[in-house]
Motif scaffolding. Sequence first.
Motif, PDB file in Angstrom:
ATOM      1  N   PRO B   7       0.817  -1.214   0.000  1.00 26.41           N
ATOM      2  CA  PRO B   7       0.000   0.000   0.000  1.00 26.41           C
ATOM      3  C   PRO B   7       0.847   1.258   0.000  1.00 26.41           C
ATOM      4  N   ARG B  10      -1.007   3.703   4.472  1.00 23.32           N
ATOM      5  CA  ARG B  10      -1.473   2.723   5.456  1.00 23.32           C
ATOM      6  C   ARG B  10      -1.743   3.445   6.776  1.00 23.32           C
ATOM      7  N   LEU B  29      -7.056   2.153   7.191  1.00 25.92           N
ATOM      8  CA  LEU B  29      -7.255   2.384   5.764  1.00 25.92           C
ATOM      9  C   LEU B  29      -5.972   2.086   5.014  1.00 25.92           C
ATOM     10  N   GLU B  30      -6.091   1.273   3.961  1.00 27.66           N
ATOM     11  CA  GLU B  30      -4.933   1.029   3.101  1.00 27.66           C
ATOM     12  C   GLU B  30      -5.306   1.371   1.671  1.00 27.66           C
ATOM     13  N   ILE B  31      -4.400   2.046   1.016  1.00 25.89           N
ATOM     14  CA  ILE B  31      -4.643   2.414  -0.375  1.00 25.89           C
ATOM     15  C   ILE B  31      -3.456   1.919  -1.191  1.00 25.89           C
ATOM     16  N   GLU B  35      -4.924   2.983  -7.213  1.00 27.97           N
ATOM     17  CA  GLU B  35      -6.307   2.923  -6.757  1.00 27.97           C
ATOM     18  C   GLU B  35      -6.933   4.320  -6.713  1.00 27.97           C
ATOM     19  N   VAL B  37      -9.806   6.165  -4.722  1.00 24.90           N
ATOM     20  CA  VAL B  37     -10.688   6.023  -3.574  1.00 24.90           C
ATOM     21  C   VAL B  37     -11.499   7.299  -3.425  1.00 24.90           C
ATOM     22  N   LEU B 167       0.857  10.347  -5.398  1.00 21.38           N
ATOM     23  CA  LEU B 167      -0.501  10.253  -4.862  1.00 21.38           C
ATOM     24  C   LEU B 167      -1.118  11.637  -4.927  1.00 21.38           C
ATOM     25  N   THR B 198      -2.790   7.370  -8.502  1.00 24.74           N
ATOM     26  CA  THR B 198      -3.440   7.010  -7.242  1.00 24.74           C
ATOM     27  C   THR B 198      -4.138   8.255  -6.710  1.00 24.74           C
ATOM     28  N   VAL B 200      -7.114  10.030  -3.942  1.00 25.73           N
ATOM     29  CA  VAL B 200      -8.086   9.988  -2.846  1.00 25.73           C
ATOM     30  C   VAL B 200      -8.921  11.253  -2.971  1.00 25.73           C
ATOM     31  N   ARG B 215     -13.064   2.246  -5.201  1.00 24.25           N
ATOM     32  CA  ARG B 215     -13.610   1.964  -3.871  1.00 24.25           C
ATOM     33  C   ARG B 215     -14.233   3.239  -3.327  1.00 24.25           C
ATOM     34  N   GLN B 227     -17.504   0.524   3.465  1.00 28.13           N
ATOM     35  CA  GLN B 227     -16.747   0.750   2.243  1.00 28.13           C
ATOM     36  C   GLN B 227     -16.920  -0.407   1.284  1.00 28.13           C
TER      37      GLN B 227
END
Lengths: 223, 252
Positions: B7, B10, B29-31, B35, B37, B167, B198, B200, B215, B227
């Motif tokens: 991840p 984390r 929470l792990e990304i 990904e 999110v 990120l 990635t 968020v 997700r 989730q």
Amino acid sequence: MDVNFQFDWSAAFGSIPYLLPGIPWTLLISFGGLAIGFFIGIFFGLLRISPVRWLRWPAVVYVEVFRGTPILVQVLFIFYGLPQLLGGPINALVAGIAAIAVNSGAYISEIVRGGVQSIERGQREASLSLGLSRVQAFRYVIWPQALRRMIPPLGNQGIISIKDTSLFSVIGVSELVRQGQIYIATTFTALEVYFMVALMYLAITWTLSLVLRQIERRGLAGQ
Amino acid sequence: MTSTQTPIVRMQKLHKHFGSLHVLKDIDLEIVPGEVVVVIGASGSGKSTLIRCINGLEEFQSGSLDVDGNTLLPNGKSSQALQTIRTEVGMVFQQFNLFPHLSVLDNVTLAPMKVRGWSRQDAEETAKRLLDRVGIADQANKYPSQLSGGQQQRVALARALAMEPRLMLFDEPTSALDPEMIGEVLDAMRELAKEGMTMVIVTHEMGFAREVADRIIFIHKGEIAEQGTPEQLFDSPQHERTQSFLARVLKH
């Protein structure tokens, strides 16, 4: 009241050659003092907003002391009082510049504090999120914006300080008011001479206002 | 995404307090890299605070947080790791937060030059390429105040991307925009997601969330209440809180 009194224009114009030599002194004390006051203001203004408490309080004390006492008392203290501590006389010009410096410095530190604190928190957050250090965020993002917002209040302070130098006639600096007083002592034309003195202050402060308006216009172009 | 990947974020048992207010509670929470999110929840639920912890704009009081191999300690006691993290994590804010005293181009080149030490020439080349990518190359010499909200937010995106982040965090990137400008910002984000960034994202744009998210995380009163994939969360939410939240936001 003497109803036959006439404003004597020739006396007014006649005083000009005696008043003009006062202008350089007025300007020297004003701008010399303000230049030093600007650095004093930055120094204490930034201390004032430091996250470290023991760095903040010297700034608070400085501002309260020099904003809370009359500038006339400050210059008398410097010119008549300090020599007793230092053991030697202080040049009246130096005393005048010092008084403007410490006095305007107190007000300017409040201007600096207000300017920096007026910048939205998001500016700092965006800078930090990009990886800039706190010092870099201040130098490249916060300070340039704060400085622009500080221009109008700094201009106000400049005009106030220029007028404050008129008080320094009491310590014998040959600035505008002092020159006028000397002239009146021999001619007894107080009305005409003080009228001309007032006009000369107005000429100086108005010129400064115009210059500041230009700076403001240019400085804010990027906003 | 594969569950075997290391991840990039984390969070373990993370707690955050604002004074007596318990804003984040026991967040795990792990990304993983690549990904996307999307974090949803009512205002005041702690979703913005959650992503602001990832780049240290908010401190947390207990738990652990690793970002790309750098460990952030509770109460902000990790300035070196924080500095590293911030150079690797980009952020786009609700209010854009462009630097109003700098031109669009200088907004984008500032951090690469001062933080990464790039030459002006390199930084400007990258900046122009990124501005072109978000569709505002022709505005490079203007100042932020001369641009529309949508354009400003796209500049903010380019500015963050100029640091070549691993990120990207988005804190309600379209909430301050006029409705007709939301699309252009979402389009730019959609592109970014397609390229494998990635991300968020805290947003109220549920249609967008359903479309781009791998997700969805639903935050309620500082906790991750539920989730899952967009299908799971939007079509068959398990928790009553999620159901009532979605019923409220999807109604219009």
